[in-house]
Motif scaffolding. Structure first.
Motif: not given
Length: 411
Positions: A115-131
């Motif tokens: 779960y920790l790894v999935q959440k970390a990768k999800q946050r990275q994907a969301l930050r890229r989308w936000e940019r």
């Protein structure tokens, strides 16, 4: 890809970690990959993926920025200077599916580390989308993205646009004339652009809409004598509030909330998408019904000829949810085209909206027939991925808005 990678190429199907390592090996830097000039001389924590306690000492398994997961190392708490990531890890541990996870001498349970790894990768994907969203937007208001509810990442088939995308069979006829006003609010010549169409001026001196819902808004256009600061140019100035796309926790998919206070009757956003013919809308509607979601909005101000489809092309309004007690109201707006079959759809605040409050409008909106307008939502609008269908399916859709005056069903 890399900023100083001139005349070079790499295989496009390489894994992310392999591309990061290639950049480091070649002494190159790439912002998109998280490999910077600074990171060549120092180690940066990308995220934390495990946690253990040995006697009274805490250790964290670190994924290093720019290095593959095979290079992860256990580090004592004293070596880490990433307070935000440490706090985030412990918050995530309280939300692990199956209950909060506690560390042992060898680390966390497998369900927790996954779960920790999935959440970390999800946050990275969301930050890229936000940019990407903020690099694409043409309006002043910034866009933030947040998901602290589940593991859903950015939508894979959505393209952010700022203006209508004209589909096949649709012909936008540009406006031929403009106003000659020196001051469109204080000294309107012939009633300005609204007067030319026998309508009222829509805004007050603060830019708030002051006509009742159902009446059209005619703004000044590119052929008008007035400039960009004209008080009759509100919708065309775009979104000016900072907004957040967030994941709802009650099964309504994505939603939108404002990060700033919004005054009553202020313009908030425009509903943007692809303009298609009613025939094409009928065809797509049948496909969307089978998929369980659709984003069709009929432009039936005078005739039901055209529809806006925001399923794949749209702006932040794509994510706005329904409410039976909404804080946004739809108005038809005419600016660069006076074709009454093709209005622009603007959303104005029906009441003062607090910072942090979710933005909503009534998908099944109806207005008084004497207003000669019946704009309405012709679909389940923003329950992205939820198991719902449009009215074409002849099925009643349960409403989840939670309002005290909820009608219990959308259609």
């Amino acid at each position: 890809m890399a900023e100083n990678l001139k005349g070079c190429w790499v295989p496009c199907k390489w894994p992310w970690a392999a591309l990061q390592q290639l950049c480091r090996d070649q002494r190159l830097w790439c912002r998109a990959l998280g490999v910077s000039r600074r990171s060549h001389g120092r180690f940066e924590v990308e995220y934390l993926c495990d946690y253990r306690r040995v006697r009274d000492e805490e250790f964290y398994l670190v994924k290093w920025c720019g290095y593959p997961s095979s290079s992860n190392t256990w580090e004592p708490r004293k070596n880490l200077h990433c307070r935000g990531l440490l706090k985030q890890l412990h918050q995530d541990l309280e939300r692990v599916p199956g209950g909060p996870a506690r560390p042992g001498p060898r680390g966390l349970p497998a369900r927790a580390t996954s779960y920790l790894v999935q959440k970390a990768k999800q946050r990275q994907a969301l930050r890229r989308w936000e940019r990407l969203l903020n690099n694409t937007r043409s309006h002043r208001g910034r866009i933030m993205v947040e998901n602290e509810v589940d593991l859903h990442g950015p939508p894979s088939d959505f393209v952010y646009i700022n203006e209508y995308k004209v589909g096949a069979g649709v012909n936008l006829v540009p406006v031929a004339v403009g106003c000659e006003c020196g001051d469109c609010l204080a000294n309107a010549v012939g009633g300005c652009c609204p007067g030319a169409s026998s309508n009222k001026f829509a805004y007050n001196e603060a830019g708030q809409v002051c006509i009742r819902a159902g009446l059209p808004i005619y703004e000044c256009n590119s052929r008008c004598r007035c400039g960009a600061d004209c008080p009759n140019r509100v919708v065309q100035k775009g979104i000016r509030y900072d907004l957040c796309i967030f994941r709802t926790g009650d099964g309504r998919g994505w939603g939108v909330r404002t990060l700033q206070r919004i005054r009553k009757n202020s313009f908030v956003m425009e509903y943007v998408g692809e303009i298609i013919t009613s025939e094409e809308a009928e065809r797509r509607g049948q496909v969307y019904d089978r998929q369980g979601a659709t984003y069709l909005f009929d432009l039936d101000y005078v005739e039901d000829v055209y529809t806006v489809d925001a399923a794949h092309y749209g702006n932040i309004s794509h994510f706005v949810n329904h409410s039976c007690d909404p804080n946004l109201q739809v108005y038809n707006v005419f600016i660069e085209s006076l074709d009454e079959r093709l209005p622009r759809i603007a959303l104005f605040a029906t009441r003062p909206i607090r910072a942090g409050e979710e933005l909503t409008f009534d998908y099944n909106m109806r207005v008084d027939p004497v207003d000669a307008e019946s704009t309405r939502m012709d679909s389940n609008f923003a329950l992205s991925g939820a198991p719902h269908s449009s009215p074409r399916a002849r099925r009643r859709i349960e409403c989840k808005c939670g309002a005290a005056v909820c009608r219990k069903f959308l259609f």
